[in-house]
Design an enzyme around this catalytic site. Structure first.
Site, short mmCIF file in Angstrom:
data_model
loop_
_atom_site.label_atom_id
_atom_site.label_comp_id
_atom_site.label_asym_id
_atom_site.label_seq_id
_atom_site.Cartn_x
_atom_site.Cartn_y
_atom_site.Cartn_z
N TYR A 176 -12.44 3.52 14.79
CA TYR A 176 -12.53 3.44 13.76
C TYR A 176 -12.65 2.01 13.87
CZ TYR A 176 -9.70 0.91 10.14
OH TYR A 176 -9.51 0.27 8.80
N SER A 193 -3.45 -6.04 -11.51
CA SER A 193 -3.70 -7.03 -9.84
C SER A 193 -5.18 -7.31 -10.82
CB SER A 193 -3.11 -7.72 -8.84
OG SER A 193 -4.05 -6.01 -8.07
N ILE A 204 -9.49 -6.63 -10.75
CA ILE A 204 -10.05 -5.75 -11.72
C ILE A 204 -9.85 -5.31 -12.62
CG2 ILE A 204 -12.19 -6.95 -11.11
CD1 ILE A 204 -13.45 -4.76 -10.27
N THR A 261 -6.25 6.85 0.43
CA THR A 261 -5.62 6.55 -0.95
C THR A 261 -6.84 5.61 -1.86
OG1 THR A 261 -3.93 4.72 1.21
CG2 THR A 261 -5.07 4.06 -1.89
#
Length: 299
Positions: A178, A37, A39, A129
């Site tokens: 957070y 997906s 770029i 991630t």
């Protein structure tokens, strides 16, 4: 948008096809994360178009294989869920087993501005991630990198939104507080610091590393909430890059002869851009690498 081209001859409106015009990548093998997906998909398409063997990764083998089947050239799909250490290690093992030496690794995949705190293995999910997953992948494949191989980390101008001190080593879980943008910024300055430290470790070799900002691109990456998303959709055509323009800088960094002497820098619009001061802190980069090794060893 209206700036002229920079010293490399490329600029804001340059596309991945433009920065590779006239180049033959025949005989080169390039791994790209997030091939299915945005770029990442466009980068793979153009690299395959220029003759490279593309090793494309996605969260599942099925998505990677389906994406690779659409590229105009040879491409092989691999599963690599960056938030899952077993998946990352499996990808490393599979690439090694296939025996391909790599001319470049483009760490393109990522997530952005998760509305609520999410974790993987006890760490805030964007940090894990966007950074730890790629740290594991790259360090696991360094032996596969050719003598003049390149590593390209997708950072972002969002790195300037990182918390004070850049990396909250005492709050990598996010439990002490957070904020979506700050957490995203932390993950992206981590990618930038990783590229800087990797370039330092490449000293004495012809291998290179750099970090890039793709620009604000018209993709589905963001998690901005309904109102900001509607505003962005309404005015986006005025300033959002196309996927071709967004893929340009990472492709330029991975294959252009003009990028070789820019090693170790932070690039945007296929030219050097100065990052925030924390991103230039060599001691911080070294500390982050050491902490990352501890995290990976404990997983």
């Amino acid at each position: 948008m209206f700036k002229s081209a920079g010293p490399t001859g490329f600029g804001y409106g340059s596309t991945a096809e433009h920065v590779t015009e006239g180049l033959s990548l025949a005989g080169q093998t390039i791994l790209v994360t997030g091939c299915n997906s945005g770029i990442g998909q466009e980068a793979c398409r153009v690299l395959a178009l220029r003759g490279a063997l593309v090793l494309g990764t996605a969260r599942t083998k099925e998505k990677a294989v389906a994406a690779c089947a659409m590229f105009p050239g040879k491409a092989i799909g691999y599963s690599c869920e960056l938030s899952d250490p077993l998946s990352v290690r499996g990808c490393v093992a599979a690439v090694k087993a296939d025996g391909d030496r790599l001319d470049a690794i483009i760490c393109n995949a990522g997530i952005m501005m998760l509305p609520k705190l999410e974790k993987s293995h006890g760490y805030e999910l964007q940090f894990f991630t966007n950074y730890i997953g790629h740290f594991m992948l790259v360090t696991g494949l360094l032996d596969q990198l050719k003598d003049e191989g390149r590593v390209v980390m997708l950072s972002s101008e969002g790195h300037r939104s990182a918390p004070v001190g850049a990396i909250e080593f005492d709050n990598l879980s996010g439990d002490k507080g957070y904020k979506p943008l700050a957490a995203y910024g932390q993950s992206k300055i981590a990618d930038l610091l990783f590229a800087k430290e990797l370039q330092r470790r490449f000293a004495g070799t012809k291998k290179t590393a750099c970090a890039v900002h793709p620009g604000v691109v018209d993709t589905s990456l963001r998690n901005m909430g309904p109102v900001p998303s509607r505003v962005l959709a309404a005015i986006g055509l005025l300033f959002l890059k196309s996927v071709g323009e967004g893929a340009a800088t990472e492709v330029f960094a991975a294959v252009s002869p003009k990028a070789v002497h820019l090693a170790g820098n932070y690039l945007a619009d296929s030219n050097v851009m100065k990052p925030c001061a924390d991103a230039e802190d060599a001691a911080l980069a070294t500390r982050l690498w050491a902490e990352s090794e501890k995290i990976v060893q404990a997983l």
